[in-house]
Write a protein that holds these residues in place. Structure first.
Motif, short mmCIF file in Angstrom:
data_model
loop_
_atom_site.label_atom_id
_atom_site.label_comp_id
_atom_site.label_asym_id
_atom_site.label_seq_id
_atom_site.Cartn_x
_atom_site.Cartn_y
_atom_site.Cartn_z
N SER A 111 0.83 -1.22 0.00
CA SER A 111 0.00 0.00 0.00
C SER A 111 0.86 1.26 0.00
O SER A 111 0.40 2.33 -0.37
CB SER A 111 -0.93 0.01 1.22
N ALA A 112 2.13 1.14 0.39
CA ALA A 112 3.04 2.29 0.41
C ALA A 112 3.71 2.52 -0.95
O ALA A 112 4.34 3.56 -1.15
CB ALA A 112 4.12 2.08 1.47
N LEU A 113 3.59 1.57 -1.89
CA LEU A 113 4.26 1.68 -3.18
C LEU A 113 3.74 2.86 -4.00
O LEU A 113 2.54 3.07 -4.13
CB LEU A 113 4.05 0.39 -3.99
N ARG A 114 4.67 3.64 -4.54
CA ARG A 114 4.37 4.73 -5.46
C ARG A 114 5.30 4.55 -6.65
O ARG A 114 6.52 4.71 -6.52
CB ARG A 114 4.61 6.10 -4.82
N SER A 153 9.47 13.69 -5.88
CA SER A 153 8.06 13.57 -5.48
C SER A 153 7.88 13.56 -3.96
O SER A 153 6.80 13.26 -3.46
CB SER A 153 7.46 12.29 -6.06
N GLY A 154 8.95 13.85 -3.22
CA GLY A 154 8.87 13.86 -1.76
C GLY A 154 8.79 12.46 -1.16
O GLY A 154 8.22 12.28 -0.09
N LEU A 155 9.38 11.49 -1.85
CA LEU A 155 9.34 10.09 -1.43
C LEU A 155 10.76 9.54 -1.32
O LEU A 155 11.72 10.25 -1.61
CB LEU A 155 8.54 9.27 -2.45
N VAL A 156 10.87 8.29 -0.90
CA VAL A 156 12.16 7.60 -0.88
C VAL A 156 12.06 6.34 -1.73
O VAL A 156 10.99 5.75 -1.86
CB VAL A 156 12.62 7.24 0.55
N CYS A 157 13.17 5.94 -2.31
CA CYS A 157 13.20 4.72 -3.12
C CYS A 157 13.21 3.52 -2.18
O CYS A 157 13.94 3.50 -1.19
CB CYS A 157 14.44 4.71 -4.02
N ARG A 176 14.53 5.23 -15.71
CA ARG A 176 14.32 4.12 -14.78
C ARG A 176 12.86 3.99 -14.37
O ARG A 176 12.13 4.98 -14.28
CB ARG A 176 15.13 4.35 -13.50
N ILE A 177 12.43 2.77 -14.08
CA ILE A 177 11.14 2.50 -13.47
C ILE A 177 11.44 2.42 -11.97
O ILE A 177 12.21 1.57 -11.54
CB ILE A 177 10.54 1.15 -13.95
N CYS A 178 10.84 3.31 -11.18
CA CYS A 178 11.26 3.46 -9.79
C CYS A 178 10.17 3.14 -8.78
O CYS A 178 9.07 3.69 -8.84
CB CYS A 178 11.73 4.90 -9.55
N PRO A 179 10.50 2.27 -7.80
CA PRO A 179 9.56 1.95 -6.73
C PRO A 179 9.78 2.87 -5.53
O PRO A 179 10.70 2.69 -4.74
CB PRO A 179 9.94 0.50 -6.38
N CYS A 180 8.96 3.86 -5.40
CA CYS A 180 9.09 4.81 -4.29
C CYS A 180 8.10 4.43 -3.19
O CYS A 180 7.19 3.64 -3.40
CB CYS A 180 8.78 6.22 -4.78
N ARG A 181 8.27 5.04 -2.05
CA ARG A 181 7.29 4.89 -0.96
C ARG A 181 7.27 6.16 -0.13
O ARG A 181 8.21 6.96 -0.15
CB ARG A 181 7.58 3.68 -0.09
#
Length: 200
Positions: free
Chosen positions: A95-98, A115-119, A181-186
C-alpha cells in the motif's frame, strides 16, 4: 567566519567568539533511543527472517492480472498498488508503493525525492514486469531480460525496455545517460524515514 591562522591573536579571538556562541542542540527523532526502538520493533514485528520471500511472477511472465496490479493515484501522476489486486505478503506493505519514472540520466533516489518520497528496494520485484511498463504507457518494441544494475528501465530513442534478470542487482542508485528508470518509491513517516506511513 574567515580567519588568518597565521595571526595568532585573530585566531584566538575567533575561537573565544565561537565558544561564547550558544547553540541549541538538535537530534532528529529517528536518531533518538525511542526512534531506534520504534524501527527495531517494526522490523521484528513485520519481517520474517526465517522463510524465503514469497515468489512473485518472473519478469518475463505474460500473465495479465484482471484490472491490473497498478492504478493511478488520485490527484497524482504516480501509480500505486491496486486495491483489488491481491498483495503478496511483504514488508513494507505494498500500500506504500508509489511507482514513477525517472528522467534520463536520473537515479531512482533522485526521481523519488522529486516527489517527496524515498526509493524502496524491496518493491523492485513487484515492478520488474511488463504490467508496470504497460500501466506507465511505455511503448516498447523490444523487452529484454538482462543483468544490468539500471533495469528495470527503458530507452525512449530506441523504444527498448529492459527488465532485471538478477534480483541481487536491483539498485535505487544506478542510472544511465540514455535510460529512464522504473522506480519503486514509498512514503515515509515524518522524522522516521526508514518507516512508511502504514508500517506501524
Amino acid at each position: 567566519m574567515t580567519v588568518d591562522y597565521n595571526n595568532s591573536e585573530e585566531f584566538e579571538t575567533a575561537v573565544r567568539e565561537i565558544m561564547r556562541t550558544k547553540v541549541e542542540p538538535y537530534l532528529p527523532y529517528e536518531y533518538t533511543c525511542e526512534g531506534m526502538l520504534e524501527r527495531v520493533h517494526a522490523y521484528i514485528q513485520h519481517q520474517d527472517f526465517c522463510s524465503l520471500e514469497a515468489s512473485f511472477p518472473p519478469a518475463n511472465a505474460s500473465r495479465v492480472w484482471p484490472g491490473g496490479l497498478f492504478t493511478l493515484l488520485p490527484n497524482s501522476t504516480l501509480l500505486g498498488w491496486a486495491a483489488n489486486a491481491t498483495a503478496p505478503p511483504c514488508w513494507p506493505p505494498l500500500s506504500a508503493l508509489r511507482l514513477t519514472v525517472s528522467k534520463e540520466g536520473q537515479s531512482c533516489v533522485e526521481a523519488c525525492q522529486t516527489s517527496g518520497l524515498v526509493c524502496e528496494p524491496a518493491f523492485f520485484r513487484f515492478i520488474n514486469n511488463k504490467e508496470a511498463l504497460i500501466k506507465l504507457d511505455i511503448q516498447c518494441e523490444v523487452v529484454e531480460l538482462e543483468v544490468n544494475h539500471i533495469f528495470p528501465a527503458f530507452s525512449i530513442a530506441r523504444h527498448e525496455c529492459g527488465l532485471q534478470k538478477e534480483s541481487l542487482l536491483f539498485s535505487c542508485a544506478g542510472f544511465g545517460a540514455k535510460y529512464r528508470r522504473i522506480c519503486p518509491c514509498r512514503d515515509f513517516r515524518k522524522g522516521q524515514v526508514a518507516l512508511c506511513r502504514d508500517c506501524l
